[in-house]
Structure formats: structure tokens, C-alpha cells
Motif scaffolding. Structure first.
Motif, PDB file in Angstrom:
ATOM      1  N   ASP A  91      37.706  36.576  60.407  1.00 48.65           N
ATOM      2  CA  ASP A  91      37.703  37.778  60.178  1.00 48.65           C
ATOM      3  C   ASP A  91      37.204  38.730  61.402  1.00 48.65           C
ATOM      4  O   ASP A  91      37.641  39.898  61.544  1.00 48.65           O
ATOM      5  CB  ASP A  91      36.795  38.140  58.966  1.00 48.65           C
ATOM      6  N   ARG A 147      42.766  40.215  51.188  1.00 49.78           N
ATOM      7  CA  ARG A 147      42.350  38.978  50.325  1.00 49.78           C
ATOM      8  C   ARG A 147      41.852  37.921  51.536  1.00 49.78           C
ATOM      9  O   ARG A 147      41.703  36.909  50.899  1.00 49.78           O
ATOM     10  CB  ARG A 147      43.518  38.756  49.531  1.00 49.78           C
ATOM     11  N   VAL A 189      39.447  38.046  53.313  1.00 51.63           N
ATOM     12  CA  VAL A 189      37.813  38.215  53.659  1.00 51.63           C
ATOM     13  C   VAL A 189      37.316  36.827  52.686  1.00 51.63           C
ATOM     14  O   VAL A 189      37.403  36.881  51.412  1.00 51.63           O
ATOM     15  CB  VAL A 189      37.269  39.553  53.033  1.00 51.63           C
ATOM     16  N   ASP A 247      39.081  29.594  48.971  1.00 49.14           N
ATOM     17  CA  ASP A 247      37.974  30.611  48.712  1.00 49.14           C
ATOM     18  C   ASP A 247      36.632  30.281  48.789  1.00 49.14           C
ATOM     19  O   ASP A 247      35.964  29.790  47.773  1.00 49.14           O
ATOM     20  CB  ASP A 247      38.219  31.329  47.541  1.00 49.14           C
ATOM     21  N   ARG A 254      29.688  39.216  50.973  1.00 52.68           N
ATOM     22  CA  ARG A 254      31.032  39.478  51.279  1.00 52.68           C
ATOM     23  C   ARG A 254      32.213  39.706  50.125  1.00 52.68           C
ATOM     24  O   ARG A 254      32.959  40.220  50.418  1.00 52.68           O
ATOM     25  CB  ARG A 254      31.393  37.743  51.823  1.00 52.68           C
ATOM     26  N   ARG A 255      31.644  39.549  48.992  1.00 57.76           N
ATOM     27  CA  ARG A 255      32.611  39.924  47.810  1.00 57.76           C
ATOM     28  C   ARG A 255      32.680  41.230  47.768  1.00 57.76           C
ATOM     29  O   ARG A 255      33.591  41.991  47.413  1.00 57.76           O
ATOM     30  CB  ARG A 255      32.047  39.337  46.404  1.00 57.76           C
ATOM     31  N   ARG A 302      35.005  42.521  50.402  1.00 57.18           N
ATOM     32  CA  ARG A 302      36.440  42.069  50.000  1.00 57.18           C
ATOM     33  C   ARG A 302      36.773  43.101  49.089  1.00 57.18           C
ATOM     34  O   ARG A 302      37.914  43.647  49.101  1.00 57.18           O
ATOM     35  CB  ARG A 302      36.386  40.636  49.311  1.00 57.18           C
ATOM     36  N   ASN A 358      39.821  45.468  49.653  1.00 53.98           N
ATOM     37  CA  ASN A 358      40.930  45.489  48.572  1.00 53.98           C
ATOM     38  C   ASN A 358      41.555  46.710  48.137  1.00 53.98           C
ATOM     39  O   ASN A 358      42.593  47.096  47.980  1.00 53.98           O
ATOM     40  CB  ASN A 358      40.702  44.265  47.389  1.00 53.98           C
TER      41      ASN A 358
END
Length: 203
Positions: free
Chosen positions: A64, A81, A83, A92, A110-111, A114, A118
Motif C-alpha cells: 500500500d 479493497r 487495503v 485478508d 486499517r479497516r 479501507r 472504498n
């Protein structure tokens, strides 16, 4: 998490009583078993699984960073997607880490990233759509809004999954609250002056 994920240990020694369609680990017997959308993970597999997920996250972060430093790459086309996804195995890493440790703050952050990327990617795709008429444009906008709603719903569903295993994980509760407070019903970032949804105040 179970002491052993072997079918005989989960359902008894009689193979005829085992549920059909079960998927078991071939590389490490007794490590995993998937039966009717329910996953059993042996306790002995947690440490190597955590180590693998941490290394996968390191590779994902490096990839990344490389994409970020690529000046020729469009910011809105950075592969939203990707990330937290290991570029080597396509695993994942964020999902793996949080299913093993629901209080992993780095993975939850991190989510967040993401989800933001997204939603931005959906907006960019909608803005770049070649609409010929006003009706077509309206339809495209509605589809984009629906896509972002699906992203938010999926994120809340994953929070519920993590909390079902780690009900006292403060980082998981904080992430759930962030999703409900930072994003509105259409998946857009909520402005600071907007009212927080009542259902999120005690999330």
C-alpha cells in the motif's frame, strides 16, 4: 476455538454421523474445519495463524505504501479493497487478525481506512460514469448510494461477528461506534456538526 478441529473430535468417531460437505484442513490435519458456514479453529493453530496474519499485514502495508508513493497512479483508483490484503497470498490480513484478536487496534484502524477508501472509490466511479441522460445519471447515483450502504452494512456485520467472539473488546466497540457516527446512512462521511444517530450514542 476448540481443542481439536478433527471431525472425529467434533462429531464423534462414527464417520456416518458426520455432516456432509464438511471442509477440513489438509495441510495441517485437525487445525480447521468448516461445516455449514461455521468455522472451528483448533487452539494449537492460533499462534501460527496470528504470526501468518501479522506477516501478511506487513506485506500489505508495504504494498500500500508503494502504491501511495507512485505519483503516476490516480488517487481514486488505488484499489480500495487492497487495503490490508496480502499481495502474495491475497489473504485478508485484517479479517484474520481480528478473528484471532478482537482488540487489535492496528487492524481496526486499517479497516477504517479501507472503508473510507472504498466509499471514495464508489463516489469516483459514479462521478466518472458516462451518463447520457439525466435519468441515467440519477440511476447511477442511486446505485452508488446503494453500494456504499452495502459497504457500511458489511462493516457493521463484521463488527457483530468479532463481538460475538470477543464481547469485551473495547477496540471492536469503538470501531462499531465510529462506523455509526462517522458515516451517514448513505456511506458518506458525516460532517462534524451533524447529529450523531441516537442508536450510536451507547454503542
Amino acid at each position: 476455538f476448540v481443542p481439536s478441529a478433527k471431525m472425529a473430535d467434533l462429531f464423534g468417531p462414527n464417520a456416518r454421523t458426520h455432516p456432509p460437505g464438511a471442509v477440513v484442513s489438509a495441510a495441517v490435519p485437525g487445525a480447521f474445519a468448516l461445516v455449514e458456514h461455521k468455522l472451528a479453529v483448533a487452539v494449537s493453530a492460533l499462534a501460527p495463524l496470528h504470526a501468518f496474519a501479522c506477516e501478511a499485514l506487513r506485506r500489505a502495508d508495504a504494498a500500500d505504501l508503494h502504491r501511495t508513493e507512485n505519483r503516476n497512479e490516480n488517487e481514486n483508483e488505488r484499489g480500495a479493497r487492497d487495503v490490508g490484503v496480502d499481495p502474495d497470498t491475497r489473504a485478508d490480513a485484517l479479517r484474520l487478525l481480528l478473528l484471532v484478536n478482537g482488540d487489535h487496534m492496528t487492524a481496526w484502524n486499517r479497516r477504517k481506512r479501507r472503508l473510507i477508501v472504498n466509499c471514495a472509490a464508489v463516489d469516483a466511479a459514479d462521478a466518472d460514469a458516462d451518463a447520457q441522460t439525466k435519468n441515467e445519471k440519477t440511476t447511477a447515483t442511486g446505485n452508488a448510494s446503494g453500494d456504499k450502504k452495502n459497504l457500511v452494512s458489511a462493516e457493521l456485520a463484521f463488527c457483530a461477528l468479532a463481538l460475538s467472539k470477543f464481547p469485551k473488546a473495547q477496540a471492536a466497540w469503538a470501531h462499531r461506534r465510529w462506523v455509526m457516527c462517522a458515516l451517514d446512512g448513505d456511506g458518506d462521511l458525516r460532517k462534524r456538526h451533524q447529529t450523531v444517530p441516537s442508536q450510536a450514542r451507547f454503542a
